[in-house]
Scaffold this motif. Structure first.
Motif, short mmCIF file in Angstrom:
data_model
loop_
_atom_site.label_atom_id
_atom_site.label_comp_id
_atom_site.label_asym_id
_atom_site.label_seq_id
_atom_site.Cartn_x
_atom_site.Cartn_y
_atom_site.Cartn_z
N HIS A 29 1.03 -1.04 0.13
CA HIS A 29 -0.26 -0.55 -0.20
C HIS A 29 0.51 1.54 -0.08
O HIS A 29 2.18 0.55 0.16
N TRP A 30 0.42 2.30 -0.60
CA TRP A 30 1.21 3.52 0.05
C TRP A 30 0.55 4.20 1.13
O TRP A 30 1.04 6.04 1.08
N TRP A 31 0.29 4.15 2.36
CA TRP A 31 -0.19 4.78 3.60
C TRP A 31 0.88 4.67 4.31
O TRP A 31 1.36 4.39 5.37
N THR A 83 -3.16 -6.05 -2.41
CA THR A 83 -2.30 -5.15 -2.71
C THR A 83 -3.07 -4.58 -2.83
O THR A 83 -4.53 -3.69 -2.97
N GLN A 84 -3.11 -2.70 -2.31
CA GLN A 84 -4.07 -1.30 -2.57
C GLN A 84 -3.78 -0.92 -4.15
O GLN A 84 -3.79 -0.79 -4.45
N PHE A 85 -4.99 -0.37 -4.05
CA PHE A 85 -5.40 -0.18 -5.67
C PHE A 85 -6.68 1.38 -5.57
O PHE A 85 -7.32 1.32 -4.28
N ASN A 86 -6.97 2.39 -5.53
CA ASN A 86 -8.01 3.06 -5.51
C ASN A 86 -9.25 2.64 -6.20
O ASN A 86 -8.71 1.55 -7.29
N HIS A 87 -10.61 2.70 -6.00
CA HIS A 87 -11.63 2.23 -6.64
C HIS A 87 -10.95 2.79 -7.73
O HIS A 87 -11.22 3.81 -8.09
N ILE A 138 -14.51 5.57 2.10
CA ILE A 138 -15.07 5.71 0.66
C ILE A 138 -13.89 7.33 1.36
O ILE A 138 -14.66 7.85 2.35
N HIS A 139 -12.77 7.82 0.06
CA HIS A 139 -12.47 9.14 0.42
C HIS A 139 -12.89 10.17 -0.36
O HIS A 139 -13.12 10.03 -1.01
N SER A 140 -13.21 10.99 0.07
CA SER A 140 -13.44 12.32 -1.06
C SER A 140 -12.44 13.04 -0.83
O SER A 140 -11.77 13.84 -0.21
N SER A 186 1.81 15.70 -8.66
CA SER A 186 1.25 15.75 -9.98
C SER A 186 -0.28 15.68 -9.37
O SER A 186 -1.01 16.53 -9.46
N TRP A 187 -0.61 13.94 -8.88
CA TRP A 187 -2.03 14.02 -8.56
C TRP A 187 -2.32 15.26 -7.97
O TRP A 187 -3.30 15.24 -7.52
N GLN A 188 -1.48 15.29 -6.61
CA GLN A 188 -2.01 16.89 -5.47
C GLN A 188 -2.55 18.27 -7.20
O GLN A 188 -3.96 18.58 -6.51
N ASP A 244 5.15 16.05 -0.29
CA ASP A 244 4.99 15.02 -0.60
C ASP A 244 2.76 15.86 0.67
O ASP A 244 3.02 16.70 1.00
N TRP A 245 1.69 14.87 0.46
CA TRP A 245 0.68 15.56 0.25
C TRP A 245 0.63 16.13 2.37
O TRP A 245 -0.20 17.09 3.02
N ASN A 246 0.99 15.29 2.92
CA ASN A 246 1.25 15.06 4.43
C ASN A 246 2.34 16.39 4.43
O ASN A 246 1.92 17.03 5.89
N GLY A 296 -14.31 8.37 -3.62
CA GLY A 296 -13.56 8.00 -4.21
C GLY A 296 -12.59 7.18 -2.89
O GLY A 296 -13.38 6.18 -2.88
N GLY A 297 -11.76 6.52 -2.37
CA GLY A 297 -11.24 5.30 -1.88
C GLY A 297 -10.11 4.52 -2.50
O GLY A 297 -9.76 3.92 -3.41
N ASP A 298 -10.45 3.24 -1.40
CA ASP A 298 -9.30 2.31 -1.58
C ASP A 298 -10.22 1.23 -1.82
O ASP A 298 -11.22 1.08 -1.38
N LYS A 333 -9.44 6.48 11.65
CA LYS A 333 -8.55 6.17 11.64
C LYS A 333 -8.02 6.56 10.56
O LYS A 333 -7.09 8.05 10.50
N LYS A 334 -8.70 6.66 9.31
CA LYS A 334 -8.01 6.87 8.09
C LYS A 334 -8.53 8.64 8.03
O LYS A 334 -8.40 8.98 6.78
N GLY A 335 -10.10 8.77 8.57
CA GLY A 335 -10.25 9.63 8.12
C GLY A 335 -11.52 9.67 7.34
O GLY A 335 -12.31 10.73 6.49
C1 GAL Z 1 -5.43 8.20 -2.18
C2 GAL Z 1 -5.92 7.21 -1.34
C3 GAL Z 1 -5.83 7.37 -0.08
C4 GAL Z 1 -5.07 8.48 0.68
C5 GAL Z 1 -4.25 9.28 -0.36
C6 GAL Z 1 -2.73 9.93 -0.01
O1 GAL Z 1 -4.40 7.77 -3.65
O2 GAL Z 1 -7.26 7.13 -2.06
O3 GAL Z 1 -5.93 6.78 0.92
O4 GAL Z 1 -3.83 7.66 1.23
O5 GAL Z 1 -4.14 8.72 -1.67
O6 GAL Z 1 -2.05 9.06 -0.06
#
Ligand code: GAL
Length: 410
Positions: A29-31, A83-87, A138-140, A186-188, A244-246, A296-298, A333-335
């Motif tokens: 995963h990429w978490w 493995t994780q992917f996005n929906h 489900i992430h938005s 770029s995705w951000q 990074d986003w965080n 969206g989400g995973d 925990k994931k929000g």
């Molecule tokens: C998204 C994923 C989220 C979040 C984000 C940043 O693609 O759906 O779970 O963690 O990436 O890593």
């Protein structure tokens, strides 16, 4: 067979399954942020409790970095256990090529079609009537996160919508704050543009452009307004200087930036930092204007391996990920919002409750990953990165290039 016998049979089967020999299952995963790691720990704890072992395969650098690694391992004959992917469409080619396990029997045994809400999440896992993934959240994306203290330091009220946020930028700059924090991946940057489009132009325009690939609408006046807003955003983000986003979220948490447009996974990091929604930070779904959120989400996929013990452990992990209690513990925990409609949401914080109200009010729109191929998404990612990093590129130039990409996808 009556219900009691069915329950007894199921529990016996489950106990038989859990007494099978323990398996170390590698999960990629990429978490890797603080909040994401706290959420992953909930899945790992629950899976370890079955007697198997979660072997963590975290890949840093976000989805655009991790997915090529995941795909090359699977196609290169060195698959992970899960493995994780996005929906959406990200794993479509792997499924079509037969690399992923068919989970249909398990889904039917476990009643996923009835338990998962909205059931359309399963549609993104389904090919030719067979189910190949487990949706887990489900992430938005459509959120503006604001540091209450940054605005207090700047002597201006916390904005209630996008226009007020843009108007507050000069005061934030004067107080030494970065008005808008955006990570340089770029995705951000594409996410900022897409949130402006969905929130300010509305879901119908979003559906026409991202869903129907309507190049005329993409070149039209509604999208011109979005490129003007994106021009404001790129000026407000000019001094972000993080990757990074965080790291961008941390600029808001430490009150160095006024705000960030990013998905609700940011909540996990606010939580880890001990910040309280409504007190330390303010969340504006739809930028305080729109009433639409991408669902969206995973989801997790399980590479096919010729080993019944691994297949059995994969089934066990899929069951654990959808267990009602694990769903609550992981998503808090994931929000993100859980994917089951039959669980207690009372522990949701103020922001999550705002999101749930929008989704329950019919505000759900498909995510870009559900509407568009990874190739087209990446082309828009690159265009938006160029637009944000090239002041000489006008909004008009960028819109023309954008309409061309949309036209090429139709
Ligand atoms: C998204 C994923 C989220 C979040 C984000 C940043 O693609 O759906 O779970 O963690 O990436 O890593």
């Amino acid at each position: 067979m009556n219900t009691l016998k069915a329950v007894l049979a199921a529990s016996t089967m489950l106990s038989v399954v859990t007494t099978a020999s323990a398996v170390d299952l590698e999960v990629t995963h990429w978490w890797t942020s603080g909040g994401e790691a706290a959420a992953v720990a909930e899945f790992a704890k629950a899976f370890d409790a079955t007697g198997n072992k979660w072997v963590d395969g975290a890949i840093a650098g976000g989805g655009n970095t991790a997915r090529p690694v995941m795909i090359s391992r699977i196609t290169g004959g060195d698959p992970m256990g899960a493995t994780q992917f996005n929906h959406g469409q990200q794993a479509a080619e792997l499924v079509e090529a037969g690399f992923m396990r068919d989970l249909t029997d398990l889904a039917e045994q476990e009643g996923w079609r009835d338990a998962i809400e909205p059931s359309s999440l399963l549609d993104s896992c389904t090919l030719d009537g067979k189910i190949y993934c487990v949706p887990v959240n489900i992430h938005s994306w459509e959120w503006l996160w604001l540091s209450n203290k940054a605005f207090e330091d700047a002597g201006v009220p916390v904005p209630t919508n996008w226009d007020e946020f843009v108007a507050a930028a000069p005061a934030l700059e004067k107080a030494g704050k970065i008005p808008l924090a955006v990570g340089s991946q770029s995705w951000q940057i594409h996410g900022v543009f897409r949130v402006l489009l969905i929130s300010l132009a509305g879901p119908e325009i979003y559906q026409k452009v991202y869903g129907e690939k309507d190049a005329e609408v993409a070149a039209g006046p509604e999208i011109a307004k979005i490129f003007k807003a994106a021009d404001d955003a790129r000026k407000m983000a000019a001094r972000s200087n993080v990757q990074d986003w965080n790291q961008a979220t941390n600029l808001v948490i430490t009150d160095k930036a006024g705000g960030q447009i990013i998905g609700d996974w940011a909540q996990g990091d606010f939580q880890v930092a001990g910040e309280v929604a409504g007190e330390d930070y303010t969340c504006l779904p739809g930028l305080g204007v729109g009433k639409a959120l991408e669902t969206g989400g995973d989801a997790f996929y399980f590479p096919s391996v010729d080993d019944p013990e691994i297949s059995s452990a994969q089934d066990e992990l899929a069951r654990v990920m959808l267990d009602p209690e694990v769903q609550v513990a992981f998503n808090l925990k994931k929000g993100s919002v859980p994917v089951r409609g039959d669980i207690d949401q009372s522990a949701a914080n103020d922001c999550m409750k705002k999101g749930l109200a929008i989704l329950e009010g019919g505000g759900a729109v498909p995510s870009q990953e559900q509407l568009m191929s990874p190739d087209i998404i990446n082309q828009i990612n690159d265009l938006m990165t160029e637009f944000f990093s090239t002041p000489s590129m006008t909004p008009e130039d960028a819109q023309q290039r954008f309409a061309g990409i949309i036209g090429s996808a139709s």
